[in-house]
Enzyme design. Structure first.
Site, PDB file in Angstrom:
ATOM      1  N   HIS A  27     -29.657  34.273 -23.650  1.00  0.00           N
ATOM      2  CA  HIS A  27     -28.490  33.396 -23.613  1.00  0.00           C
ATOM      3  C   HIS A  27     -27.380  33.969 -24.493  1.00  0.00           C
ATOM      4  CE1 HIS A  27     -30.782  30.626 -21.391  1.00  0.00           C
ATOM      5  NE2 HIS A  27     -30.885  29.625 -22.248  1.00  0.00           N
ATOM      6  N   CYS A  40     -32.910  25.734 -26.203  1.00  0.00           N
ATOM      7  CA  CYS A  40     -32.772  27.161 -26.516  1.00  0.00           C
ATOM      8  C   CYS A  40     -31.352  27.527 -26.939  1.00  0.00           C
ATOM      9  CB  CYS A  40     -33.223  28.009 -25.333  1.00  0.00           C
ATOM     10  SG  CYS A  40     -32.679  27.435 -23.729  1.00  0.00           S
TER      11      CYS A  40
END
Length: 342
Positions: free
Chosen positions: A244, A132
């Protein structure tokens, strides 16, 4: 005519998000199967907001023959046991685990970055989805690399607990509540308390002192973007549920200004620039949740190196980092190779 698509690990965070995105983007489907372990067999889950409900099928007994695409979101062990079987049955696998990413016979794809590499899937009938943190990083780096050629990247990640899974999200919630009421908050998923804290360890430690998450970020960026780029990564787990963030410092071979970078990124696929030099003129993880874009803020020149820039990159890791990228790969596969849908 649409596709028959199986989502393996459909009851997990990423699996549910894949189903949501397949529905949102109206992927051309004749049939979709929610597949998971025996303990979830028979459960009913929503197919996004479509109003359709799917009964979960048992992976151990699922026959992949006759299915066009399998989106695996159940971890490396499940992929190790079932992905090659599915591929051998004629079902093209798009795998979210780390198992196949560095296999030279398996393309590692971020559609906005290296879509041409997808043709290599025929060797094993498997396509890998990157980590990711890698996915959002290379989406931001690619247009800048094309413009001025990147020599070196130093990145510090601020990774949400959803990247570790549901148990980690539960741990953050439980620890936060327990701290307020004075109950015990011993860590179970992470090596130290995650609530109101940051942990400079994501993954397991390697012999050189780096962690597995840092290793993935380095080698995957090189495979997707350019093996000549030098990458240094420090991955940090932060008490954020989803989203994130990355502080990125880039050194280029050729001259590039912050204004030029801003213009290039505004025109880049998958990128949204939010960069006002004022209080709040940037994107944080909370604002990225539920969105498709990779957001870039704080674009500025680094005077300590020749041709240097610094950026702030944020994305919903369950979406662009995993589920959305997997669905985009499936869309690309359909357009370029399978070409079954009308």
């Amino acid at each position: 005519m649409g596709y028959r698509v199986a989502v393996v690990g459909a009851t997990g965070n990423v699996g549910r998000e894949i189903l949501n995105i397949l529905a949102e983007r109206q992927f051309p489907l004749d049939e979709v199967a929610a597949v998971a372990s025996a303990r979830s067999t028979g459960d009913v889950i929503d197919f996004g907001d479509s109003g359709e409900e799917l009964k979960v099928r048992n992976l151990e007994h699922f026959d992949f023959a006759g299915w066009d695409i399998a989106l695996f979101a159940a971890g490396s062990e499940v992929s190790r046991n079932y992905a090659s079987k599915a591929a051998a049955a004629g079902c093209t696998v798009i795998d979210n685990s780390s198992l196949f990413r560095m296999d030279p016979d398996v393309p590692l794809i971020v559609p906005e970055v290296n879509s041409d590499a997808i043709g290599g899937y025929r060797k094993k009938n498997i396509i890998a989805n990157p980590n990711c943190s890698t996915a959002q990083l290379v989406v931001a780096l690619k247009p800048l690399h094309d413009a001025a050629k990147i020599k070196r990247v130093v990145v510090a990640t601020y990774q949400s607990v959803s990247g570790t899974g549901k148990a980690a999200m539960d741990e953050l919630f439980t620890q936060s509540r327990n701290i307020f009421v004075g109950d015990s908050n011993e860590p179970e998923v992470y090596p130290k308390q995650i609530a109101f804290n940051v942990i400079p360890q994501a993954g397991d430690f390697l012999d050189d002192g780096s962690t597995t998450e840092e290793w993935k970020l380095v080698v995957e960026t090189k495979k997707i973007l350019d093996p000549a780029i030098k990458v240094s990564a420090t991955c940090v787990r932060v008490p954020v549920f989803v989203g994130h963030s990355e502080a990125v410092n880039i050194e280029f071979e050729n001259e590039i200004s912050a204004d030029e970078a801003r213009t290039i990124l505004r025109e880049a696929p998958g990128v949204m620039v939010v960069d006002k030099r004022e209080d709040g003129g940037y994107v944080t993880p909370v604002e990225a949740v539920g969105e498709y874009a990779t957001y870039v803020s704080r674009i500025r020149e680094d005077p300590t190196v020749d041709n240097g820039l610094s950026l702030w990159v944020v994305s919903d890791n369950l979406r662009k980092g995993a589920a959305l990228n997997a669905v985009q790969i499936a869309e690309l596969l359909g357009r370029k190779h399978l070409q079954k849908a009308a």
